[in-house]
Design an enzyme around this catalytic site. Structure first.
Site, PDB file in Angstrom:
ATOM      1  N   HIS A  62       0.940  -1.226  -0.013  1.00  6.29           N
ATOM      2  CA  HIS A  62       0.009   0.041   0.013  1.00  6.29           C
ATOM      3  C   HIS A  62       0.891   1.305  -0.034  1.00  6.29           C
ATOM      4  O   HIS A  62       1.699   1.583   0.951  1.00  6.29           O
ATOM      5  CB  HIS A  62      -0.944   0.033   1.172  1.00  6.29           C
ATOM      6  CG  HIS A  62      -1.373   1.428   1.603  1.00  6.29           C
ATOM      7  ND1 HIS A  62      -2.829   1.807   1.529  1.00  6.29           N
ATOM      8  CD2 HIS A  62      -0.832   2.334   2.134  1.00  6.29           C
ATOM      9  CE1 HIS A  62      -2.985   2.804   1.835  1.00  6.29           C
ATOM     10  NE2 HIS A  62      -1.805   3.258   2.490  1.00  6.29           N
ATOM     11  N   HIS A  91      -1.968   1.484  -5.476  1.00  9.72           N
ATOM     12  CA  HIS A  91      -2.313   3.092  -5.247  1.00  9.72           C
ATOM     13  C   HIS A  91      -1.198   3.909  -6.172  1.00  9.72           C
ATOM     14  O   HIS A  91      -1.393   5.046  -5.551  1.00  9.72           O
ATOM     15  CB  HIS A  91      -2.592   3.359  -3.884  1.00  9.72           C
ATOM     16  CG  HIS A  91      -3.354   2.643  -3.005  1.00  9.72           C
ATOM     17  ND1 HIS A  91      -4.378   1.483  -3.273  1.00  9.72           N
ATOM     18  CD2 HIS A  91      -3.198   2.092  -1.665  1.00  9.72           C
ATOM     19  CE1 HIS A  91      -4.854   0.947  -2.499  1.00  9.72           C
ATOM     20  NE2 HIS A  91      -3.963   1.185  -1.355  1.00  9.72           N
ATOM     21  N   ASP A 153      -9.719  -1.810  -5.219  1.00 14.50           N
ATOM     22  CA  ASP A 153      -9.836  -1.414  -3.760  1.00 14.50           C
ATOM     23  C   ASP A 153     -11.151  -1.282  -3.255  1.00 14.50           C
ATOM     24  O   ASP A 153     -11.403  -0.708  -2.375  1.00 14.50           O
ATOM     25  CB  ASP A 153      -8.830  -0.041  -3.420  1.00 14.50           C
ATOM     26  CG  ASP A 153      -8.490  -0.040  -2.070  1.00 14.50           C
ATOM     27  OD1 ASP A 153      -8.165  -1.102  -1.577  1.00 14.50           O
ATOM     28  OD2 ASP A 153      -7.848   1.038  -1.645  1.00 14.50           O
ATOM     29  N   SER A 157     -11.635   0.971   2.807  1.00 10.94           N
ATOM     30  CA  SER A 157     -11.675   2.160   3.793  1.00 10.94           C
ATOM     31  C   SER A 157     -10.985   3.456   3.133  1.00 10.94           C
ATOM     32  O   SER A 157      -9.937   3.196   2.699  1.00 10.94           O
ATOM     33  CB  SER A 157     -11.674   2.224   5.200  1.00 10.94           C
ATOM     34  OG  SER A 157     -10.018   2.487   5.609  1.00 10.94           O
TER      35      SER A 157
HETATM   36 FE   LIG Z   1      -4.365   0.382   0.619  1.00  9.73          FE
END
Ligand SMILES: [Fe+2]
Length: 258
Positions: A62, A91, A153, A157
């Site tokens: 991440h 990401h 994803d 959250s």
């Molecule tokens: Fe993540």
């Protein structure tokens, strides 16, 4: 990272569903602030676990907005002992600087995972790269197609912060974005449809070493596929040989869905 058997390596070897570790946060204020050595040790564990069990032993990284970006990943893999393909930084389109670094990373042999749910039109994400444009830019920059992947994803959250870094709310990752960005890759960015599909399917399956069971339509492989109209309306979805969607409507419901 929390484990089931007490070690990441043992988890990968002993538990069939576990193929690696992740998401492990890096360059993010929400991470446990591990050192490069901590990341390196984890990579050694997943690598050996993967080799023993015949799995990818990959680490899904991440990546946050932190200034260090991919610095540690370059450092850890610099001497060539741990290959860049041991990591799948995700990401990478969350800001332009990280995205530029990830292109360099992928040109040197690593994978880059674009998050389809990252949307530059969202407040706080103005510096992000739209996923379909990110795929196009990576291809144009010379990244091999097979090293570009995209994931949603979905349902993750997505905390929202104000300018001072205070959390002001929590959003939810949208899994529909995968289909939208697939369409935009083809219709807006002129990526050939067979290439765009690979970014969402074959490339992912290969990076995770679950190909050819996944990521290809072939005898002995799982029948996972969608049927769309010429103007990108989703008509049918098949998952592991079972039809889940007909005429754009879900016909199979989850345990807790009405
Ligand atoms: Fe993540």
């Amino acid at each position: 990272t929390p484990t089931i058997t007490g070690s990441v390596r043992k988890d990968i070897v002993m538990i069939d569903k576990i193929i690696g570790a992740g998401e492990i946060a890096m360059s993010d204020h929400r991470s446990g602030q591990p050192t490069a050595q901590d990341y390196r040790r984890l990579a050694a564990e997943t690598r050996v676990g993967g080799m023993i069990s015949g799995k990818a032993g990959i680490i899904n990284m991440h990546m946050g907005d932190g200034r260090n970006g991919l610095k540690y990943l370059f450092e850890i893999t610099e001497d060539g002992e741990i290959p860049k393909t041991q990591f799948l930084p995700t990401h990478v389109n969350r800001n332009k600087r990280l995205f530029a670094e990830s292109i360099e990373w992928a040109k040197q042999g690593g994978y880059m995972d674009i998050t389809s749910g990252i949307d530059p039109s969202h407040p706080g994400s103005e510096n992000a790269v739209k996923p379909s444009k990110a795929a196009k830019a990576a291809l144009d920059a010379g990244v091999p197609l097979s090293h570009i992947t995209m994931s949603s994803d979905g349902n993750g959250s997505m905390p929202v912060f104000d300018d001072a870094g205070n959390p002001i709310g929590v959003g939810v990752g949208d899994q529909h974005s995968m289909f939208t960005e697939f369409r935009d890759m083809v219709e807006e960015e002129d990526i050939a449809i067979d290439q765009a599909i690979q970014i969402l399917s074959t490339n992912v399956a290969k990076a995770l070493h679950i190909h050819p069971k996944k990521g290809i339509l072939a005898p002995q492989s799982d029948a996972d596929f969608i049927v769309i109209t010429d103007d990108f309306e989703l008509q049918r979805v098949w998952a592991r040989g079972q039809q889940m969607v007909e005429d754009g409507q879900a016909i199979v419901k989850g345990t807790f869905e009405a």
